[in-house]
Design an enzyme around this catalytic site. Structure first.
Site, short mmCIF file in Angstrom:
data_model
loop_
_atom_site.label_atom_id
_atom_site.label_comp_id
_atom_site.label_asym_id
_atom_site.label_seq_id
_atom_site.Cartn_x
_atom_site.Cartn_y
_atom_site.Cartn_z
N HIS A 307 0.65 -1.00 -0.01
CA HIS A 307 0.02 0.09 0.01
C HIS A 307 0.91 1.37 -0.07
O HIS A 307 2.00 1.13 0.59
CB HIS A 307 -0.90 0.13 1.38
CG HIS A 307 -2.03 0.88 1.07
ND1 HIS A 307 -1.95 2.45 1.37
CD2 HIS A 307 -3.32 0.76 0.75
CE1 HIS A 307 -3.21 2.87 1.02
NE2 HIS A 307 -4.01 1.95 0.54
N ASP A 364 -7.90 -5.23 0.18
CA ASP A 364 -8.41 -6.20 -0.99
C ASP A 364 -8.23 -7.55 -0.54
O ASP A 364 -8.44 -8.56 -1.43
CB ASP A 364 -7.94 -5.77 -2.23
CG ASP A 364 -8.62 -4.49 -2.67
OD1 ASP A 364 -9.89 -4.03 -2.35
OD2 ASP A 364 -7.96 -3.72 -3.39
N1 ACO Z 1 3.95 -7.86 -4.51
C1 ACO Z 1 5.31 -7.82 -4.76
N2 ACO Z 1 6.48 -6.88 -4.80
C2 ACO Z 1 5.78 -5.49 -4.46
C3 ACO Z 1 4.29 -5.58 -4.23
C4 ACO Z 1 3.46 -6.71 -4.43
N3 ACO Z 1 2.20 -6.70 -4.34
N4 ACO Z 1 3.78 -4.27 -4.04
C5 ACO Z 1 5.02 -3.61 -3.89
N5 ACO Z 1 6.09 -4.34 -4.52
C6 ACO Z 1 7.44 -4.02 -4.29
C7 ACO Z 1 7.75 -3.23 -5.56
O1 ACO Z 1 8.40 -4.15 -6.46
C8 ACO Z 1 9.20 -2.24 -5.08
O2 ACO Z 1 10.22 -2.99 -4.92
P1 ACO Z 1 11.57 -2.42 -5.14
O3 ACO Z 1 11.69 -1.15 -4.13
O4 ACO Z 1 12.48 -3.27 -4.94
O5 ACO Z 1 11.55 -1.94 -6.49
C9 ACO Z 1 8.41 -1.87 -3.74
O6 ACO Z 1 7.78 -2.87 -3.17
C10 ACO Z 1 7.67 -0.77 -3.73
O7 ACO Z 1 6.56 -0.80 -4.62
P2 ACO Z 1 5.81 0.50 -5.35
O8 ACO Z 1 5.24 -0.21 -6.73
O9 ACO Z 1 6.94 1.64 -5.81
O10 ACO Z 1 4.87 0.92 -4.45
P3 ACO Z 1 3.57 1.90 -4.56
O11 ACO Z 1 3.41 2.59 -3.33
O12 ACO Z 1 3.83 2.74 -5.91
O13 ACO Z 1 2.42 0.88 -5.11
C11 ACO Z 1 0.66 -0.73 -4.76
C12 ACO Z 1 1.26 0.51 -4.10
C13 ACO Z 1 0.28 -0.01 -6.20
C14 ACO Z 1 -0.34 -0.97 -4.06
C15 ACO Z 1 1.73 -1.74 -4.96
O14 ACO Z 1 2.01 -2.28 -3.50
C16 ACO Z 1 1.04 -2.93 -5.57
O15 ACO Z 1 0.80 -2.99 -6.72
N6 ACO Z 1 0.08 -3.93 -4.86
C17 ACO Z 1 -0.52 -4.85 -5.61
C18 ACO Z 1 -2.12 -4.47 -6.07
C19 ACO Z 1 -2.74 -4.03 -4.93
O16 ACO Z 1 -3.00 -5.03 -3.98
N7 ACO Z 1 -3.57 -2.95 -5.25
C20 ACO Z 1 -4.57 -2.40 -4.15
C21 ACO Z 1 -3.99 -1.44 -3.07
S1 ACO Z 1 -5.14 -1.07 -1.89
C22 ACO Z 1 -6.44 -0.38 -2.67
O17 ACO Z 1 -6.18 0.60 -3.51
C23 ACO Z 1 -7.51 -0.37 -2.33
#
Ligand code: ACO
Length: 429
Positions: A307, A364
């Site tokens: 998140h 979620d």
């Molecule tokens: N699985 C594996 N790795 C992940 C995940 C995941 N679900 N989420 C983040 N990471 C990693 C990224 O690869 C990144 O790694 P790095 O630092 O080595 O490059 C690091 O964690 C940070 O991730 P970002 O994508 O930069 O974080 P951001 O804050 O931009 O994105 C998000 C947040 C979109 C929720 C992300 O965690 C994600 O894609 N999660 C999966 C989709 C999801 O569950 N979305 C629902 C969110 S809740 C809502 O909106 C209701």
């Protein structure tokens, strides 16, 4: 505004002072609104992770501590003690209603649950396998053509349209489901509560009596409360920015629905259950998927994990997990995806990759298992989220509109394209 100032030294050595703003929970921000006019510089913050776009008195989140409060009330207390309509009133009007105010709010919503009969024919034009989010957004924007030139002040018109949206969204959503299964549309039954009416319109048939377990109604109501607002997330920011151009409320809410649909946001709940089902059908080897999620080359992420704001735990996920265990136990359900979810959560929480990046289950992760227990079809999960988020979107649109400092939302950019060059006529290229 606090007395504090932040100093910024520019590359030419010039030092400027910027005001520091402090919120009611001691959150601090540097007010850069005069930065460009004073210095020619703008700030750059892709994804807006450090950018406050507004003052807001609606929802407070402390992502480090896992705190979420609507208008000062803890989400855990609201989930336990409030109803979705009471929480909606709270978000939109800023205070908990008295019994009489709540009754009047519920009555107003009740009398607007029907859709104009002409809207029904719109459903004929959608293909049977249309995604319900596309139907939801399309029908919501189409409502603006039914409610034009309304009498009253802009505030009165917006309030009436808020009531219409709250009342009609369940009908629109339920009919999207009816379309997909080829069943006759069920008209609302206004003797039923908001959440029960939604289930009735989705699953009621003219040929039999509709009865639903009160526990399912209660859990659905709780899920709607948990989703009701989340400050400046992608869809809410979209509603605010679209509203800032001066469009009507239907247009702003339809744009919020579109923004919610994506997998990085509300669409994750559909992806979670698809992922859990896939892992289960693939033999349930959770470790394999944990490794895949860590491998950036795989293109796979653990859906329902991570998140932008929560870096400790998502308090909504904790409530949902508890409800999930209760509901499945009561329904005597043996959903194998719950087992996969538990294993995945345990494995991820004990893995350095997820620990170092503060990746925890989000709202979620478990909600899909609950929706499935209620027989909600997988592609309608995000629609449920939209129904829950609606009062939050309305509250933000209202707050934006009433803000005397409001301006059109218009970010800037750092241009990285070609510098000026001469146009070459086509014959010479
Ligand atoms: N699985 C594996 N790795 C992940 C995940 C995941 N679900 N989420 C983040 N990471 C990693 C990224 O690869 C990144 O790694 P790095 O630092 O080595 O490059 C690091 O964690 C940070 O991730 P970002 O994508 O930069 O974080 P951001 O804050 O931009 O994105 C998000 C947040 C979109 C929720 C992300 O965690 C994600 O894609 N999660 C999966 C989709 C999801 O569950 N979305 C629902 C969110 S809740 C809502 O909106 C209701």
């Amino acid at each position: 505004m606090s007395e504090e100032k932040a100093s910024v030294t520019l590359p030419d050595g010039k030092v400027i002072e910027l005001p520091v703003v402090e919120g009611s929970e001691q959150e601090k921000a540097i007010d850069i609104s005069a930065l460009r006019s004073q210095t020619g510089y703008i700030t750059l913050d892709p994804g807006y992770g450090n950018t406050g776009s507004c003052d807001s008195a609606i929802t407070f989140i402390d992502g480090e501590k896992g705190i979420l409060r609507y208008r000062g009330y803890k989400i855990e207390d609201l989930a336990e003690q409030s109803s979705f309509l009471e929480t909606s009133y709270l978000l939109i009007n800023g205070k908990l209603p008295t019994a009489a105010e709540l009754q009047s709010f519920e009555d107003k919503i009740r009398i607007h649950t029907l859709l104009h009969e002409d809207v029904k024919s719109f459903y004929d034009g959608f293909p049977r396998d249309a995604h319900p989010m596309s139907i939801l957004a399309s029908v919501v924007i189409s409502l603006s053509s039914f409610y034009q030139n309304e009498e009253g002040s802009p505030e009165e018109v917006s309030y009436l349209n808020s009531i219409r949206l709250m009342a009609k969204l369940p009908t629109i959503a339920a009919w999207a489901y009816k379309k997909s299964v080829g069943h006759p549309f069920t008209y609302p039954d206004n003797d039923r509560s908001y959440s029960e009416n939604l289930l009735y319109m989705m699953f009621g048939l003219p040929v039999e009596r509709f009865e639903v377990d009160p526990l399912i109604v209660e859990v659905l109501d709780t899920l709607l409360i948990l989703h009701a607002d989340h400050e400046q997330n992608c869809s809410t920011s979209t509603v605010r920015i679209v509203r800032s151009s001066g469009v009507n409320l239907f247009a702003a809410i339809a744009s919020g629905i579109c923004a919610l649909w994506g997998w990085r946001h509300g669409g994750a709940n559909q992806r979670v259950i698809e992922m859990l089902t896939h892992i289960q059908e693939d033999g349930g080897d959770v470790k394999k998927y944990i490794e895949m999620a860590k491998d950036k080359e795989s293109g796979f992420r653990l859906m329902g994990f991570g998140h932008r704001v929560y870096k400790n735990h998502d308090p909504r996920a904790s409530v949902i997990r508890k409800k999930c265990e209760q509901v499945l136990a009561k329904l005597n359900s043996n959903d194998p995806t719950l087992d996969i979810a538990r294993k995945l959560e345990d494995a991820a929480l004990n893995d350095d990759y997820f620990k170092e990046r503060n990746l925890y289950p989000n709202v979620d992760f478990y909600s899909g298992i609950l929706y499935r227990a209620m027989n909600i079809p997988v592609n309608a999960f995000t629609v449920m989220f939209a129904l829950g988020r609606l009062p939050g979107w309305i509250a933000h649109a209202k707050e934006y509109t009433e803000d005397p400092k409001n301006r059109i939302g218009r970010p800037r950019q750092v241009y990285t394209g070609n510098v000026e060059r001469a146009y070459t006529p086509i014959a010479e290229r």
